[in-house]
Enzyme design. Structure first.
Site, PDB file in Angstrom:
ATOM      1  N   ARG A  27      52.629  14.032  17.713  1.00 33.22           N
ATOM      2  CA  ARG A  27      52.064  13.472  18.776  1.00 33.22           C
ATOM      3  C   ARG A  27      52.813  11.947  19.205  1.00 33.22           C
ATOM      4  NH1 ARG A  27      45.817  14.146  17.522  1.00 33.22           N
ATOM      5  NH2 ARG A  27      45.332  16.312  17.891  1.00 33.22           N
ATOM      6  N   ARG A  31      49.431   8.706  23.821  1.00 32.55           N
ATOM      7  CA  ARG A  31      48.671   7.546  24.456  1.00 32.55           C
ATOM      8  C   ARG A  31      48.892   6.291  23.828  1.00 32.55           C
ATOM      9  NH1 ARG A  31      42.749  10.352  24.417  1.00 32.55           N
ATOM     10  NH2 ARG A  31      43.760  11.588  22.544  1.00 32.55           N
ATOM     11  N   ARG A  40      51.616   8.663  32.491  1.00 32.68           N
ATOM     12  CA  ARG A  40      50.505   9.867  32.869  1.00 32.68           C
ATOM     13  C   ARG A  40      49.641   9.435  34.008  1.00 32.68           C
ATOM     14  NH1 ARG A  40      46.054  11.320  33.892  1.00 32.68           N
ATOM     15  NH2 ARG A  40      44.440  12.061  32.423  1.00 32.68           N
ATOM     16  N   ASP A  77      51.389  20.991  25.675  1.00 30.73           N
ATOM     17  CA  ASP A  77      50.130  21.296  25.192  1.00 30.73           C
ATOM     18  C   ASP A  77      49.945  22.673  24.724  1.00 30.73           C
ATOM     19  OD1 ASP A  77      46.973  21.930  25.246  1.00 30.73           O
ATOM     20  OD2 ASP A  77      47.346  19.974  24.956  1.00 30.73           O
ATOM     21  N   TYR A 154      40.100  28.401  20.972  1.00 27.40           N
ATOM     22  CA  TYR A 154      39.728  27.714  22.082  1.00 27.40           C
ATOM     23  C   TYR A 154      39.454  28.881  23.293  1.00 27.40           C
ATOM     24  CZ  TYR A 154      41.509  23.402  20.496  1.00 27.40           C
ATOM     25  OH  TYR A 154      41.638  22.410  19.752  1.00 27.40           O
TER      26      TYR A 154
END
Length: 357
Positions: A27, A31, A40, A77, A154
């Site tokens: 990652r 963020r 973003r 992702d 998921y």
């Protein structure tokens, strides 16, 4: 193709001699970087960012412009695959990913097809090609996917979960149905990663984020079996080089020996197992990637340096180590502390690659 200027990461994965231990961070484009947050916002949403090859390239390169990292990883992702399989991915504000059409019955499994990654996931392939071009040989590019088991959780739950109730109910009550789903997902992942390699990825990684929630026998049957199938089906040569394959099961330290037998080139290790112990388990059959606790980046730069020294000492002398976090960098990490981590690895690791007197 442009000549690769820094191939330390690839050589370490293949356990070839290197001058220092290479580093990248899971990652690393994310963020915690203010420039990422700005891009973003410009994209409009997380998935709009993923689906825009130019902006995906921009955020992939942002950490490389800040830190002298030894690899770039595609910004995307893991849930792009179930989205391409028709499950209807969306993100609820503050709640994470959700699927409009979860997979819970045989009819659901039969309904989903294996998408053509060059069609339904064309935006990912365009991002890979764009990133390779813009990297211009600076460092290698890593492609990736989630593991079949992790993706299936998921797909079955319809969102993130804490207890995996629906996924494990299917595992225990309808194992044949779960195998049917996992087989489809494994075939999709194989084609997806091969397409990434064809478009320029120079190494690939399979993230089994939720492998650690399984018992040993269930891990081998419902997770490892399908990761091994993927490894067997991957393109292993491109641009005149071997394309290394990394497997990572969070919480899966006890299974490193079994994972090393899949034919992969490297295994990710989280922070719950010392690298010295991991190295004994795999007996230098594969390289190891990791494994500092991501929360170490909350500490002072001096303490980060000490922690880096401890991880390097745990692995010991010789090649076959790629320094990384034991999982993804946290969104509130201080970029200056990430810089301190990278600098410490590059400085302190050289002693472990010098000839032993």
């Amino acid at each position: 193709m442009t000549e690769l200027k820094n191939d330390t990461f690839l050589r370490a994965l293949l356990r070839q001699p290197v001058d220092y231990t290479p580093i990248w961070m899971m990652r690393q484009a994310g963020r915690y970087l203010p420039e990422y947050r700005a891009t973003r916002a410009k994209a409009g949403s997380f998935m709009d960012l993923c689906r825009n090859p130019e902006l995906a390239c921009e955020v992939t390169l942002q950490p490389l412009d800040r830190f002298p990292l030894d690899a770039a990883i595609l910004f995307s992702d893991i849930l792009t695959i179930p989205d391409a399989m028709g499950l209807g991915l969306y993100f609820a504000e503050g709640e994470g990913p959700h699927f409009t059409h979860p997979v819970r019955s045989r009819a659901d499994v039969e309904r989903i097809g294996i998408p053509d990654p060059t069609v339904e996931l064309r935006y990912v392939m365009d991002a890979v090609s764009t990133i390779r071009r813009e990297l211009n040989g600076r460092v290698p590019l890593i492609g990736f996917s989630g593991s079949p088991w992790t993706l299936a959780t998921y797909m079955i739950e319809g969102s993130g979960t804490k207890n995996f109730a629906l996924s494990k109910a299917m595992l225990f009550d309808q194992p044949a149905l779960l195998h049917s789903l996992l087989h489809k997902v494994a075939e999709t992942v194989t084609q997806y990663l091969n397409a990434q390699i064809a478009h320029g990825a120079q190494a690939v990684m399979v993230f089994d984020t939720w492998g650690g929630v399984l018992s040993p026998s269930d891990f081998r049957e419902f997770s490892l079996r399908y990761m091994a199938q993927i490894v067997d089906g991957l393109t292993r040569e491109a641009d005149g080089r071997r394309v290394p394959v990394i497997l990572f099961a969070k919480g899966g330290g006890q299974w490193l020996g079994d994972m090393a037998a899949t034919g992969c080139d490297a295994l990710g290790v989280d922070w719950t197992l010392d690298l010295a112990d991991a190295r004994k388990i795999v007996q230098d059959r594969v390289a190891l990637q990791g494994n500092i606790d991501p929360c170490t980046l909350y500490a002072s730069p001096a303490r980060i340096r000490d922690a880096v020294a401890a991880v390097l000492a745990s692995y010991g002398h010789g090649s076959g180590h790629v320094f990384n976090l034991g999982h993804g960098i946290h969104p509130d990490a201080n970029p200056e502390h990430a810089a301190a981590l990278v600098a410490a690895v590059h400085e302190l690791s050289r002693a472990y690659h010098a000839p032993i007197a």
